[in-house]
Scaffold this motif. Structure first.
Motif, PDB file in Angstrom:
ATOM      1  N   LYS A  53     -24.896  44.372 -14.874  1.00 20.31           N
ATOM      2  CA  LYS A  53     -23.621  43.684 -15.808  1.00 20.31           C
ATOM      3  C   LYS A  53     -24.445  43.293 -17.163  1.00 20.31           C
ATOM      4  O   LYS A  53     -23.781  43.675 -18.147  1.00 20.31           O
ATOM      5  CB  LYS A  53     -22.918  43.005 -15.202  1.00 20.31           C
ATOM      6  CG  LYS A  53     -21.909  42.339 -15.806  1.00 20.31           C
ATOM      7  CD  LYS A  53     -20.941  41.369 -14.915  1.00 20.31           C
ATOM      8  CE  LYS A  53     -19.643  40.860 -15.702  1.00 20.31           C
ATOM      9  NZ  LYS A  53     -19.059  39.868 -14.870  1.00 20.31           N
ATOM     10  N   TYR A  54     -25.386  42.388 -17.089  1.00 18.98           N
ATOM     11  CA  TYR A  54     -25.709  41.472 -18.131  1.00 18.98           C
ATOM     12  C   TYR A  54     -26.989  41.974 -18.713  1.00 18.98           C
ATOM     13  O   TYR A  54     -27.128  41.574 -19.735  1.00 18.98           O
ATOM     14  CB  TYR A  54     -25.861  40.042 -17.675  1.00 18.98           C
ATOM     15  CG  TYR A  54     -24.700  39.406 -17.020  1.00 18.98           C
ATOM     16  CD1 TYR A  54     -23.703  38.888 -17.724  1.00 18.98           C
ATOM     17  CD2 TYR A  54     -24.473  39.051 -15.789  1.00 18.98           C
ATOM     18  CE1 TYR A  54     -22.695  38.422 -17.331  1.00 18.98           C
ATOM     19  CE2 TYR A  54     -23.516  38.479 -15.252  1.00 18.98           C
ATOM     20  CZ  TYR A  54     -22.387  38.086 -16.236  1.00 18.98           C
ATOM     21  OH  TYR A  54     -21.250  37.423 -15.579  1.00 18.98           O
ATOM     22  N   ALA A  55     -27.724  42.701 -18.184  1.00 17.86           N
ATOM     23  CA  ALA A  55     -28.950  43.350 -18.908  1.00 17.86           C
ATOM     24  C   ALA A  55     -29.215  44.609 -18.243  1.00 17.86           C
ATOM     25  O   ALA A  55     -29.930  44.933 -17.245  1.00 17.86           O
ATOM     26  CB  ALA A  55     -30.194  42.263 -18.618  1.00 17.86           C
ATOM     27  N   PRO A  56     -28.664  45.802 -19.019  1.00 18.34           N
ATOM     28  CA  PRO A  56     -28.619  47.127 -18.405  1.00 18.34           C
ATOM     29  C   PRO A  56     -30.174  47.562 -18.554  1.00 18.34           C
ATOM     30  O   PRO A  56     -30.490  48.608 -17.623  1.00 18.34           O
ATOM     31  CB  PRO A  56     -27.875  47.936 -19.238  1.00 18.34           C
ATOM     32  CG  PRO A  56     -26.750  47.077 -19.590  1.00 18.34           C
ATOM     33  CD  PRO A  56     -27.413  45.575 -19.851  1.00 18.34           C
ATOM     34  N   LYS A  57     -30.885  47.147 -19.638  1.00 15.46           N
ATOM     35  CA  LYS A  57     -32.192  47.557 -19.654  1.00 15.46           C
ATOM     36  C   LYS A  57     -33.126  47.135 -18.734  1.00 15.46           C
ATOM     37  O   LYS A  57     -34.126  47.751 -18.015  1.00 15.46           O
ATOM     38  CB  LYS A  57     -32.795  47.244 -21.153  1.00 15.46           C
ATOM     39  CG  LYS A  57     -31.897  48.240 -22.305  1.00 15.46           C
ATOM     40  CD  LYS A  57     -32.661  47.882 -23.591  1.00 15.46           C
ATOM     41  CE  LYS A  57     -32.011  48.778 -24.801  1.00 15.46           C
ATOM     42  NZ  LYS A  57     -32.367  48.365 -25.931  1.00 15.46           N
ATOM     43  N   ALA A  58     -32.867  45.824 -18.419  1.00 15.67           N
ATOM     44  CA  ALA A  58     -33.680  45.018 -17.491  1.00 15.67           C
ATOM     45  C   ALA A  58     -33.269  45.762 -16.085  1.00 15.67           C
ATOM     46  O   ALA A  58     -34.347  45.692 -15.235  1.00 15.67           O
ATOM     47  CB  ALA A  58     -33.551  43.581 -17.461  1.00 15.67           C
ATOM     48  N   TYR A  59     -32.153  46.124 -15.954  1.00 15.87           N
ATOM     49  CA  TYR A  59     -32.027  46.664 -14.488  1.00 15.87           C
ATOM     50  C   TYR A  59     -32.480  48.169 -14.331  1.00 15.87           C
ATOM     51  O   TYR A  59     -33.090  48.380 -13.380  1.00 15.87           O
ATOM     52  CB  TYR A  59     -30.401  46.900 -14.455  1.00 15.87           C
ATOM     53  CG  TYR A  59     -30.019  47.636 -13.337  1.00 15.87           C
ATOM     54  CD1 TYR A  59     -29.893  46.920 -12.208  1.00 15.87           C
ATOM     55  CD2 TYR A  59     -29.458  48.910 -13.220  1.00 15.87           C
ATOM     56  CE1 TYR A  59     -29.358  47.720 -10.809  1.00 15.87           C
ATOM     57  CE2 TYR A  59     -29.081  49.498 -12.303  1.00 15.87           C
ATOM     58  CZ  TYR A  59     -29.017  48.841 -10.894  1.00 15.87           C
ATOM     59  OH  TYR A  59     -28.408  49.547  -9.759  1.00 15.87           O
ATOM     60  N   LYS A  60     -32.701  48.791 -15.474  1.00 11.92           N
ATOM     61  CA  LYS A  60     -33.371  49.974 -15.295  1.00 11.92           C
ATOM     62  C   LYS A  60     -34.875  49.968 -14.720  1.00 11.92           C
ATOM     63  O   LYS A  60     -35.586  50.435 -14.363  1.00 11.92           O
ATOM     64  CB  LYS A  60     -33.299  50.863 -16.489  1.00 11.92           C
ATOM     65  CG  LYS A  60     -31.762  51.455 -16.809  1.00 11.92           C
ATOM     66  CD  LYS A  60     -31.829  52.221 -18.260  1.00 11.92           C
ATOM     67  CE  LYS A  60     -30.336  52.727 -18.194  1.00 11.92           C
ATOM     68  NZ  LYS A  60     -30.105  53.437 -19.531  1.00 11.92           N
ATOM     69  N   MET A  61     -35.329  48.751 -15.861  1.00  6.14           N
ATOM     70  CA  MET A  61     -36.712  48.451 -15.421  1.00  6.14           C
ATOM     71  C   MET A  61     -36.962  47.900 -14.137  1.00  6.14           C
ATOM     72  O   MET A  61     -37.779  48.205 -13.338  1.00  6.14           O
ATOM     73  CB  MET A  61     -37.142  47.288 -16.458  1.00  6.14           C
ATOM     74  CG  MET A  61     -37.388  47.848 -18.061  1.00  6.14           C
ATOM     75  SD  MET A  61     -37.780  46.547 -18.982  1.00  6.14           S
ATOM     76  CE  MET A  61     -39.527  46.178 -18.642  1.00  6.14           C
ATOM     77  N   ALA A  62     -36.158  47.109 -13.457  1.00 13.28           N
ATOM     78  CA  ALA A  62     -36.145  46.533 -12.279  1.00 13.28           C
ATOM     79  C   ALA A  62     -36.162  47.931 -11.104  1.00 13.28           C
ATOM     80  O   ALA A  62     -36.816  47.981 -10.069  1.00 13.28           O
ATOM     81  CB  ALA A  62     -34.954  45.816 -11.784  1.00 13.28           C
ATOM     82  N   LYS A  63     -35.339  48.970 -11.494  1.00 17.48           N
ATOM     83  CA  LYS A  63     -35.536  50.214 -10.583  1.00 17.48           C
ATOM     84  C   LYS A  63     -36.898  50.671 -10.773  1.00 17.48           C
ATOM     85  O   LYS A  63     -37.265  51.260  -9.545  1.00 17.48           O
ATOM     86  CB  LYS A  63     -34.219  51.072 -11.035  1.00 17.48           C
ATOM     87  CG  LYS A  63     -32.958  50.518 -10.631  1.00 17.48           C
ATOM     88  CD  LYS A  63     -31.817  51.622 -11.425  1.00 17.48           C
ATOM     89  CE  LYS A  63     -31.786  52.807 -10.563  1.00 17.48           C
ATOM     90  NZ  LYS A  63     -30.672  53.768 -10.950  1.00 17.48           N
ATOM     91  N   ALA A  64     -37.044  50.741 -11.999  1.00 17.20           N
ATOM     92  CA  ALA A  64     -38.513  51.356 -12.156  1.00 17.20           C
ATOM     93  C   ALA A  64     -39.659  50.580 -11.328  1.00 17.20           C
ATOM     94  O   ALA A  64     -40.486  51.148 -10.583  1.00 17.20           O
ATOM     95  CB  ALA A  64     -38.973  51.806 -13.466  1.00 17.20           C
ATOM     96  N   LEU A  65     -39.404  49.170 -11.309  1.00 17.65           N
ATOM     97  CA  LEU A  65     -40.352  48.470 -10.596  1.00 17.65           C
ATOM     98  C   LEU A  65     -40.449  48.690  -9.169  1.00 17.65           C
ATOM     99  O   LEU A  65     -41.267  48.592  -8.419  1.00 17.65           O
ATOM    100  CB  LEU A  65     -40.101  46.890 -10.909  1.00 17.65           C
ATOM    101  CG  LEU A  65     -41.203  45.866 -10.525  1.00 17.65           C
ATOM    102  CD1 LEU A  65     -42.504  46.138 -11.305  1.00 17.65           C
ATOM    103  CD2 LEU A  65     -40.752  44.608 -11.150  1.00 17.65           C
TER     104      LEU A  65
END
Length: 634
Positions: A271-283
């Motif tokens: 919700k608050y950081a979509p780019k970081a969310y994508k990076m978290a999925k990659a992580l």
């Protein structure tokens, strides 16, 4: 001049050849750290043992009380001398307070056969490890009167090599072992307490984030540190090399994967950081890849890879939380405190295993301390959030009640105005009254709907677990007062996970609805209660029903379920179910939970006996007696 130079060279060579400081054991205290009294050298690993090549190697003096060599694929040799000038033999115990050593050999200079062979290594093709210590290595030594003995210690490991090596007496070792046991019990006691609290909150709130956090606590704070401290062998005598050593990178990869998912959910990155969310999925994908590589790489490289990927997780979330703090997002400082203390402890421990800092209490237990603080802060965070959510729900209900009261007061004022108003205003007053009544009716309807939603299962439309927890004690009390029987049926759909796997979760939901409908149609009385107990498990309360009558009802249900065809757009299938039935006339001496426990045991018997059957609680008692009789014959 030449004579002086010759004497200087002879003196330097004699000093080098003496190497290790001679330790006079008859003058020692109870506990001596040997780090500064031994000489060390690193050589290539081989199976030659103690040879002249080793004896003539360039040993160097130790610099710290506790030696640390970090990750190395070489073999570390230690050399020290023990002297006894007294008139009697002296026994001392050589111990290394670090369990993660693969191979350890202790030699006397006078023999090539090891005095002790300890460590974790492959003993045979069944992946068994020999001579695993409890939590540290213990090697008793007897130094003869008026003698000097030279000892060589050979150490190698795929993990980091830390050597807090001591020469102690038996009482001193016992005191140290007791203190170590107290520290470990204290640590795991606090960890287990936090785990139980986390699972309690998960069951209470049925929250996905709570579940992630509970699994992270189990895998990281409990399993990882249990293996790190040698607990599998200490407590359970497990000699598997995989369990005692190679499982560490697996557990760490799984723990960091779970934490990545938990942190992404808790911080609401989507919700608050979509780019970081994508990076978290990659992580998360990287951590899963690391887990897969653990099956391929040797242990030495697997632990290094897992350590690096774990550091990557720490750096990523540290940057995310720092960014959130700069943006003024509330509630992330506590997350930074919790995660930061755990990471700080891991960094201190990592600097120790990479031989960047000396071994001492802080570097050895900094990770433990950090994770305890992390667990305490995270538990407080989750409890605070649960309390906050509950407060928000209560405030919402309070506002709803306040609106209802205000509307009723408005109605009363309008009615008073109606009686005193002029005739031309009567129509308007009546119209307003009708509008208010409609609003109140809508509110009452919404309240009833909310009440129904709070006690009904949203999928199957039968009562839910919360309703069961409230109504079952009341029905039990009524049965005691009326002296009438009460029966309970526990039902579990057989192999329900396979239904979801083979036909999809939508078909699984259809299956649950079908089974719930059959259960509703099979009960005899309007007062019978059908509840979804959890997942694919249901419970039925049958007041004023004997155990035999309950058995008949359960058997009919079983047949109806087995004969029912469940179809989706592509395939049709059937399911079976297992039942546990119990019934009695309750008394004050019997707790309601006892009947549930009997039914649960009966259900377990049905599953163990082949599933698709009904087991009565009395049958369990009979079977249990028979098994006890058979046991006495052995």
């Amino acid at each position: 001049m030449r004579y002086l130079l010759t004497m200087l060279v002879v003196w330097m060579m004699s000093t080098t050849s003496i190497a290790a400081t001679r330790i006079e054991v008859d003058r020692l205290s109870d506990n001596l750290a040997l780090g500064q009294y031994v000489d060390t050298v690193r050589l290539e690993r081989d199976d030659s043992g103690l040879t002249d090549y080793v004896r003539n190697a360039d040993f160097v003096a130790g610099e710290y009380e506790a030696l640390n060599f970090g990750y190395t694929q070489q073999r570390v040799w230690l050399k020290f001398e023990l002297s006894n000038a007294s008139d009697h033999d002296i026994e001392r115990i050589l111990n290394i307070r670090y369990p993660l050593i693969d191979r350890l050999y202790l030699y006397n200079d006078s023999t090539t056969t090891p005095l002790y062979t300890l460590g974790r290594f492959y003993a045979n093709e069944f992946d068994q490890a020999l001579h695993i210590p409890a939590s540290y290595f213990v090697m008793p030594l007897v130094i003869k009167a008026h003698s000097t003995e030279t000892y060589y210690l050979s150490v190698d490991s795929d993990n980091s090599i830390a050597l807090p090596i001591y020469l102690t007496t038996t009482p001193a070792l016992e005191r140290q072992a007791f203190q170590y046991a107290v520290n470990i019990v204290f640590y795991f006691g606090l960890v287990v307490t936090n785990i139980l609290f986390a699972f309690f909150m998960t069951l209470l709130l049925r929250d996905r984030e709570q579940l992630y956090y509970s699994l992270f606590m189990v895998s990281y704070h409990f399993l990882f540190f249990a293996v790190l401290e040698g607990m599998p062998h200490t407590l359970f005598g497990i000699d598997s090399l995989f369990i005692s050593r190679d499982i560490i990178p697996y557990i760490l990869s799984i723990s960091m994967t779970i934490f990545t998912v938990f942190a992404a959910s808790y911080l609401k990155l989507r919700k608050y950081a979509p780019k970081a969310y994508k990076m978290a999925k990659a992580l998360t994908g990287i951590m899963l890849l690391s887990l897969v590589l653990c099956f391929i790489l040797p242990s030495y490289y697997a632990i290094k890879l897992t350590t690096l990927t774990s550091i990557l997780v720490g750096v990523f979330y540290a940057s995310v939380v720092s960014n959130f703090i700069l943006r003024g997002r509330p509630g992330v400082r506590s997350f930074l405190l919790a995660w930061g203390t755990g990471v700080a402890g891991a960094i201190v421990y990592g600097m120790k295993v990479w031989n960047l800092v000396p071994v001492n209490f802080i570097t050895s237990y900094g990770w433990h301390i950090g994770t305890l603080i992390e667990a305490a802060v995270f538990s407080s965070m989750m409890a605070y959030r649960a309390a906050r959510d509950r407060k928000e729900r209560l405030e919402f209900l309070h506002q709803l009640n306040k609106k209802e009261r205000d509307l009723r007061h408005t109605q009363e004022r309008l009615l008073a105005t109606e009686s005193a108003a002029k005739a031309d205003l009567e129509l308007q007053v009546k119209q307003r009254t009708r509008d208010l009544s409609n609003i109140l009716s809508q509110l009452e309807t919404e309240n009833r709907s909310l009440a129904e939603l709070s006690i009904n299962d949203g999928l199957t439309k039968v009562r839910n677990r919360r309703y069961f927890n409230d109504i079952y004690p009341q029905m039990w009390s009524d049965a005691i007062a009326d002296q009438t029987p009460i029966s309970v049926i526990l039902l579990d759909i057989d192999h329900f996970k396979k239904v979801n796997d083979d036909y999809g979760h939508i078909s699984g939901d259809q299956c649950l609805v079908k089974v719930a409908n059959i259960m509703r149609q099979s009960v005899n009385h309007p007062i019978d209660v059908v509840c979804r107990y959890g997942g694919e498990e249901f419970v039925i309360i049958l007041p004023d029903t004997t155990q035999q009558q309950a058995y008949v009802i359960a058997e009919n249900m079983r047949k109806n379920i087995a004969n029912t065809i469940i179809s989706n757009n592509e395939r049709a299938f059937r399911v079976t179910s297992s039942f546990g039935v119990g019934g009695l006339i309750p008394t004050e001496e019997i707790a309601p939970e006892d009947l549930i426990a009997q039914c649960d045991a009966a259900l377990y018997t049905s599953k163990r006996s082949g599933r698709n059957r009904v087991t009565v609680a009395d049958d369990i008692a009979t079977s249990g007696k028979a098994e006890a009789a058979d046991f006495t014959k052995l």
